[in-house]
Design an enzyme around this catalytic site. Structure first.
Site, PDB file in Angstrom:
ATOM      1  N   PHE A 150       0.816  -1.222   0.000  1.00 50.30           N
ATOM      2  CA  PHE A 150       0.000   0.000   0.000  1.00 50.30           C
ATOM      3  C   PHE A 150       0.845   1.266   0.000  1.00 50.30           C
ATOM      4  O   PHE A 150       0.360   2.329  -0.371  1.00 50.30           O
ATOM      5  CB  PHE A 150      -0.937   0.005   1.229  1.00 50.30           C
ATOM      6  CG  PHE A 150      -0.260   0.426   2.501  1.00 50.30           C
ATOM      7  CD1 PHE A 150      -0.125   1.773   2.827  1.00 50.30           C
ATOM      8  CD2 PHE A 150       0.272  -0.503   3.391  1.00 50.30           C
ATOM      9  CE1 PHE A 150       0.514   2.177   3.992  1.00 50.30           C
ATOM     10  CE2 PHE A 150       0.913  -0.108   4.554  1.00 50.30           C
ATOM     11  CZ  PHE A 150       1.026   1.236   4.855  1.00 50.30           C
ATOM     12  N   CYS A 282       9.519   1.957   3.475  1.00 52.54           N
ATOM     13  CA  CYS A 282      10.495   0.904   3.773  1.00 52.54           C
ATOM     14  C   CYS A 282      11.897   1.489   3.851  1.00 52.54           C
ATOM     15  O   CYS A 282      12.818   0.831   4.308  1.00 52.54           O
ATOM     16  CB  CYS A 282      10.431  -0.187   2.725  1.00 52.54           C
ATOM     17  SG  CYS A 282      10.992   0.380   1.143  1.00 52.54           S
TER      18      CYS A 282
END
Ligand code: NAD
Length: 499
Positions: A150, A282
């Site tokens: 997402f 990330c």
């Protein structure tokens, strides 16, 4: 009335047929704003069949013509930048300027893919033996699949399909069901750019669609980005099913601060990299490792008041630093990790729990948190939180700090803040992490280099985009040829050599 998002298969927008649907939220208000269909096996079959049918013609098109479609697609992305960014923010919750960055980073992969005629060239050796020439070619694989998370609903799909399609493959994208609208818009723009029907398909879904895709006999390669346990499952299962597979996964990136670092820059960089996009990156920087007690005290004294002043608000407000997290479940998960870190002995200096934005009390907002005295072995340190939480782990030496990053289960990114070229050079060469920043807080490589972590941050092999991406999305064929004139040589029963 909520609208229903559609699949895009064979150039057509199609309503879901399975009867299974998931809610898509507006994270600013907590309200359901759309429904996304969850594909069953027959819908997955349909998307794969469309891609399979489109493959012969698309792969036969000369690379310059494929590049021209990519050029037009890139132009359309630029024209639609604002629309895409606003749509992205409305489902993800990141601020619109940051969503623009998400689209821009994907667009840069499309720019890279425009160079495919050059990138996909093979190699040639004339006269490798008497009258023998050897050449290699990089051929597309066939129907390829991308399964995306997402947190970058524009960039990550384009990492994958941008390179795969330019190489002559056809593609089925299974985007995150949490923010599925931008991937559909990207596919619509690709069709508008002249991408033939079936070359890029988008099928929505959850585990059922993923399982159908990674087992499908007509799928040749799978690229996955998401959390580590699922990445590991996808990489093993797809490999067992004979697919080429790459799977990028979770992260816990360390930012190491040496005593000689420029502290103004360090503080500014940590604010953006730890709290931007509510920490849902990330390549975020959720762990600070000051080296030496003096460095730690100075860092805390400088950053804590700045964290307390961060502005959190709706994703459409240009004056806020970050917006809501993606879902109520994710907000609860982040707050759970704050509870955990406190119980484990972390010293909570700024508490982001219970944050409520006036007028948006049901939105998924989490305030910023800062912990000191976090230690290896604490579960809240060993695991990924993926929220606006900065944990300080103190170290006495650079060696100790570097070992924290090298020994952590994740190895996506790491940053060293220093003025010492010698320390930086040694560190970059030895640290056990895939992407290294030196005074660069979010060292996401540019599109013509390559993106990928180490350890539990990436499974299987081969990075995203750059020359590694071209290698992942193609297979090599090597041709050894001679064109003898006159009599054929005698039979030989020994292995041919060039000696
Ligand atoms: P996720 O693992 O929940 O979902 C990723 C994809 O897997 C989605 O398309 C989802 O539908 C699918 N999926 C979910 N459950 C599944 C199951 N049981 N079986 C098969 N497929 C399933 O990840 P997310 O929450 O969307 O994204 C956040 C995670 O992604 C974080 O861990 C983050 O670090 C990671 N991430 C990594 C990178 C990287 O390049 N290393 C980049 C971005 C995000």
């Amino acid at each position: 009335m909520t609208h229903e998002i559609r699949h895009l298969i064979n150039g057509q927008l199609l309503a879901g047929k399975s009867g299974r649907k998931a809610d898509v939220f507006d994270p600013n208000t907590g309200a359901v704003q759309a429904l996304v269909p969850l594909a069953d096996d027959s819908e997955v079959d349909k998307a794969v069949a469309a891609a399979k049918e489109a493959f012969p013609a698309w792969s036969a098109l000369n690379p310059q013509r494929r590049a021209r479609v990519m050029f037009r697609f890139k132009n359309l992305l630029e024209e639609h930048m604002d629309e895409l960014a606003e749509l992205l923010s409305s489902e993800h919750g990141k601020v619109v300027a940051d969503s623009r960055g998400d689209v821009q980073r994907g667009l840069e992969v499309i720019e890279f893919a425009c160079g495919i005629p050059h990138l996909q060239k093979g190699e040639y050796t004339e006269s490798a033996g008497p009258g023998i020439d050897v050449y290699s070619m990089r051929q597309p694989l066939g129907v390829c699949v991308g399964i995306t998370p997402f947190n970058f609903p524009a960039m990550i799909p384009m990492w994958m399909f941008g390179v795969a399609i330019a190489c002559g493959n056809t593609f089925v994208l299974k985007p995150s069901e949490k923010d599925p609208s931008v991937p559909v818009r990207l596919a619509e723009l690709f069709v508008e750019a002249g991408g033939p029907a079936g070359v890029l398909n988008v099928v929505h879904g959850d585990k059922q669609a993923v399982d159908a895709l990674i087992a499908h006999p007509d799928v040749k390669a799978v690229s996955f980005v998401g959390s580590s346990d699922i990445a590991q499952y996808v990489s093993i299962t797809a490999a067992q099913n004979g697919k080429r597979v790459q799977a990028m996964a979770g992260a816990k990136n360390h930012g190491i601060i040496l005593p000689d670092a420029d502290m103004d820059q360090v503080v500014a960089d940590f604010l953006g990299a730890a709290f931007g996009s509510a920490g849902e990156r990330c390549m975020a920087l959720p762990v600070a490792v000051p080296v030496g007690q003096k460095t730690a005290e100075e860092f805390i004294a400088r950053i804590q008041p700045q964290i307390e002043k961060l502005r959190i608000g709706v994703s459409t407000d240009p004056d806020v630093h970050y917006g809501p997290v993606v879902s109520a479940a994710h907000k609860a998960r982040v707050e759970h990790y704050i509870d955990m870190c406190e119980k484990e002995g972390g010293k909570l200096l700024v508490d982001g729990r219970g944050f409520s934005l006036p007028g948006h009390e049901d939105g998924f907002f989490v305030g910023p948190s800062l912990f000191d005295h976090v230690k290896p072995g604490m579960q809240s340190y060993e695991e990924e939180i993926f929220g606006p939480v900065l944990q300080i782990v103190r170290a006495d030496t650079l060696a100790e700090a570097a070992a924290l990053a090298s020994d952590h289960q994740y190895g996506n990114g790491v940053v060293l803040f220093t003025r010492s070229g010698h320390a930086a050079r040694q560190f970059a060469a030895s640290v056990q992490v895939g992407m290294v920043g030196i005074n660069v807080p979010i060292p996401v490589p540019v599109s013509y280099h390559t993106f990928g972590g180490w350890k539990r941050s990436a499974f299987a092999d081969t990075n995203q985009h750059g020359p590694e991406g071209v290698r992942f999305w193609t297979k090599i064929k090597t041709v050894t040829s001679r064109w003898p004139e006159g009599a054929v040589e005698d039979q030989s029963f020994i292995i041919p050599t060039m000696g």
